[in-house]
Design an enzyme around this catalytic site. Structure first.
Site, PDB file in Angstrom:
ATOM      1  N   ASP A  35     -13.929  19.173  18.847  1.00 45.41           N
ATOM      2  CA  ASP A  35     -14.195  18.281  19.981  1.00 45.41           C
ATOM      3  C   ASP A  35     -15.076  18.964  21.029  1.00 45.41           C
ATOM      4  O   ASP A  35     -15.055  20.185  21.156  1.00 45.41           O
ATOM      5  CB  ASP A  35     -12.851  17.857  20.596  1.00 45.41           C
ATOM      6  N   HIS A  63     -23.885  16.949  18.671  1.00 44.41           N
ATOM      7  CA  HIS A  63     -23.338  16.890  17.301  1.00 44.41           C
ATOM      8  C   HIS A  63     -24.141  17.797  16.372  1.00 44.41           C
ATOM      9  O   HIS A  63     -23.580  18.502  15.530  1.00 44.41           O
ATOM     10  CB  HIS A  63     -23.357  15.451  16.773  1.00 44.41           C
ATOM     11  N   LEU A  69     -11.947  28.664  -1.088  1.00 43.67           N
ATOM     12  CA  LEU A  69     -11.487  27.915   0.092  1.00 43.67           C
ATOM     13  C   LEU A  69     -11.539  26.426  -0.216  1.00 43.67           C
ATOM     14  O   LEU A  69     -12.528  25.941  -0.779  1.00 43.67           O
ATOM     15  CB  LEU A  69     -12.418  28.215   1.288  1.00 43.67           C
TER      16      LEU A  69
HETATM   17  C1  IPE Z   1     -11.069  13.398  18.060  1.00 41.03           C
HETATM   18  O1  IPE Z   1     -11.951  13.530  19.133  1.00 41.03           O
HETATM   19  C2  IPE Z   1     -11.818  13.086  16.814  1.00 41.03           C
HETATM   20  C3  IPE Z   1     -12.705  14.134  16.331  1.00 41.03           C
HETATM   21  C4  IPE Z   1     -12.873  15.310  16.843  1.00 41.03           C
HETATM   22  C5  IPE Z   1     -13.431  13.797  15.153  1.00 41.03           C
HETATM   23  P1  IPE Z   1     -12.228  12.333  20.133  1.00 41.03           P
HETATM   24  O2  IPE Z   1     -13.195  12.824  21.128  1.00 41.03           O
HETATM   25  O3  IPE Z   1     -12.581  11.106  19.383  1.00 41.03           O
HETATM   26  O4  IPE Z   1     -10.778  12.105  20.775  1.00 41.03           O
HETATM   27  P2  IPE Z   1     -10.345  11.535  22.180  1.00 41.03           P
HETATM   28  O5  IPE Z   1     -11.038  10.221  22.359  1.00 41.03           O
HETATM   29  O6  IPE Z   1     -10.760  12.522  23.213  1.00 41.03           O
HETATM   30  O7  IPE Z   1      -8.856  11.432  22.090  1.00 41.03           O
HETATM   31  C1  IPE Z   2     -16.477  15.574  18.815  1.00 42.72           C
HETATM   32  O1  IPE Z   2     -17.209  15.618  19.989  1.00 42.72           O
HETATM   33  C2  IPE Z   2     -17.221  14.901  17.693  1.00 42.72           C
HETATM   34  C3  IPE Z   2     -16.731  13.556  17.361  1.00 42.72           C
HETATM   35  C4  IPE Z   2     -15.650  12.995  17.855  1.00 42.72           C
HETATM   36  C5  IPE Z   2     -17.501  12.798  16.405  1.00 42.72           C
HETATM   37  P1  IPE Z   2     -17.257  14.417  21.009  1.00 42.72           P
HETATM   38  O2  IPE Z   2     -18.390  13.537  20.669  1.00 42.72           O
HETATM   39  O3  IPE Z   2     -15.927  13.733  21.075  1.00 42.72           O
HETATM   40  O4  IPE Z   2     -17.534  15.183  22.367  1.00 42.72           O
HETATM   41  P2  IPE Z   2     -16.921  14.883  23.813  1.00 42.72           P
HETATM   42  O5  IPE Z   2     -15.435  14.841  23.651  1.00 42.72           O
HETATM   43  O6  IPE Z   2     -17.471  13.573  24.263  1.00 42.72           O
HETATM   44  O7  IPE Z   2     -17.368  16.031  24.639  1.00 42.72           O
HETATM   45 MG    MG Z   3     -14.288  14.032  22.191  1.00 38.17          MG
END
Ligand code: IPE
Ligand code: IPE
Ligand code: MG
Length: 246
Positions: free
Chosen positions: A24, A41, A135
């Site tokens: 995240d 990303h 792995l």
């Molecule tokens: C969780 O992250 C999903 C992934 C990392 C793929 P999100 O960014 O979607 O989760 P919330 O919305 O903060 O709970």
């Molecule tokens: C995690 O990063 C990747 C996915 C959930 C696809 P985010 O896109 O949720 O990044 P933040 O949480 O907005 O910083």
């Molecule tokens: Mg996120």
């Protein structure tokens, strides 16, 4: 410094067999740099490589990465399509290296929602890496833990209705065996990056006794040193599983 961490891990012994990571913070990483979210990303792809190499070096057997949740389909279409493109790019770029490293890749989640070409890429990487024994890398894509548990309940109900299973046959092992993670068991350690203290519908059943580790590090800044710090923290813990300390 990284080598030193690895040496300390080896000295401590008891490396977590199965590590799960909620990757995240890509969006925040991009925002801090005034970049569009998809560039966050993209930057996160090299962190996946760090995690894979770090896991192999440390002797971890299973690495389960949360890459895209069922709920993430509610993001803007432009972000979703950038993520789908990146998935294909990741597979094209990594497939040979993963195979060479002995990594066996599986994708867990509702792949029916992926684009046809992303689905084809997923099938290819699974097929081409089946023999990997160094792995197991599980990529959770279009994944929801509640959907996974609901599916397991339906499978069990179908078996009972068909007379293939008795009601008493429904126990915890029967449920675990019908989850997408069945071949790999429960994680020993869950890492979440970007400082969020929640599980966001990830492995709800499997995390019952998993050790949790939250780091402020945003996913694109994650390196194998971050992984090693998490493993060292895990090694200092006492897992009691509800019993008294020995
Ligand atoms: C969780 O992250 C999903 C992934 C990392 C793929 P999100 O960014 O979607 O989760 P919330 O919305 O903060 O709970
Ligand atoms: C995690 O990063 C990747 C996915 C959930 C696809 P985010 O896109 O949720 O990044 P933040 O949480 O907005 O910083
Ligand atoms: Mg996120």
């Amino acid at each position: 410094m990284t080598d030193d961490l690895l040496t300390r891990i080896k000295v401590m012994g008891a490396v977590p067999r199965h590590i799960a990571i909620i990757m995240d913070g890509n969006g925040r990483w991009a925002r801090e740099r005034a970049l569009p979210r998809p560039l966050g990303h993209r930057a996160g792809m090299k962190s996946v490589r760090e995690a894979v190499e770090g896991a192999i070096e440390a002797g971890v057997e299973v690495l389960t990465l949360f890459a895209f949740s069922e709920e993430n389909w509610q993001r803007p279409p432009s972000e979703i399509s950038a993520l789908m493109d990146l998935l294909e790019e990741y597979i094209a770029q990594e497939i040979e290296e993963l195979r060479g490293e002995g990594v066996s890749v599986r994708v867990l989640g509702d792949r029916g929602r992926l684009t046809a070409s992303a689905r084809a890429a997923v099938e290819r990487v699974e097929r081409d890496t089946t023999t990997g024994s160094q792995l197991s890398l599980n990529l959770c894509i279009s994944y929801s833990s509640r959907a996974e548990i609901t599916r397991a309940a339906k499978l069990l109900a179908e078996e009972v209705l068909a007379g293939a299973l008795s009601l008493d046959g429904i126990d915890e092992d029967a449920i675990s065996a019908r989850l997408l993670t069945a071949p790999w068991g429960d994680p020993d350690l869950l890492i979440r990056t970007s400082g969020e203290h929640r599980v966001s519908n990830f492995l709800l059943w499997q995390l019952a006794y998993t050790e949790l580790y939250v780091t402020q590090t945003l996913w694109p800044d994650f390196t194998r040193a971050t992984l090693y710090e998490a493993i060292l923290d895990y090694q200092r813990r006492e897992r009691r599983f509800g019993k008294v300390p020995v």
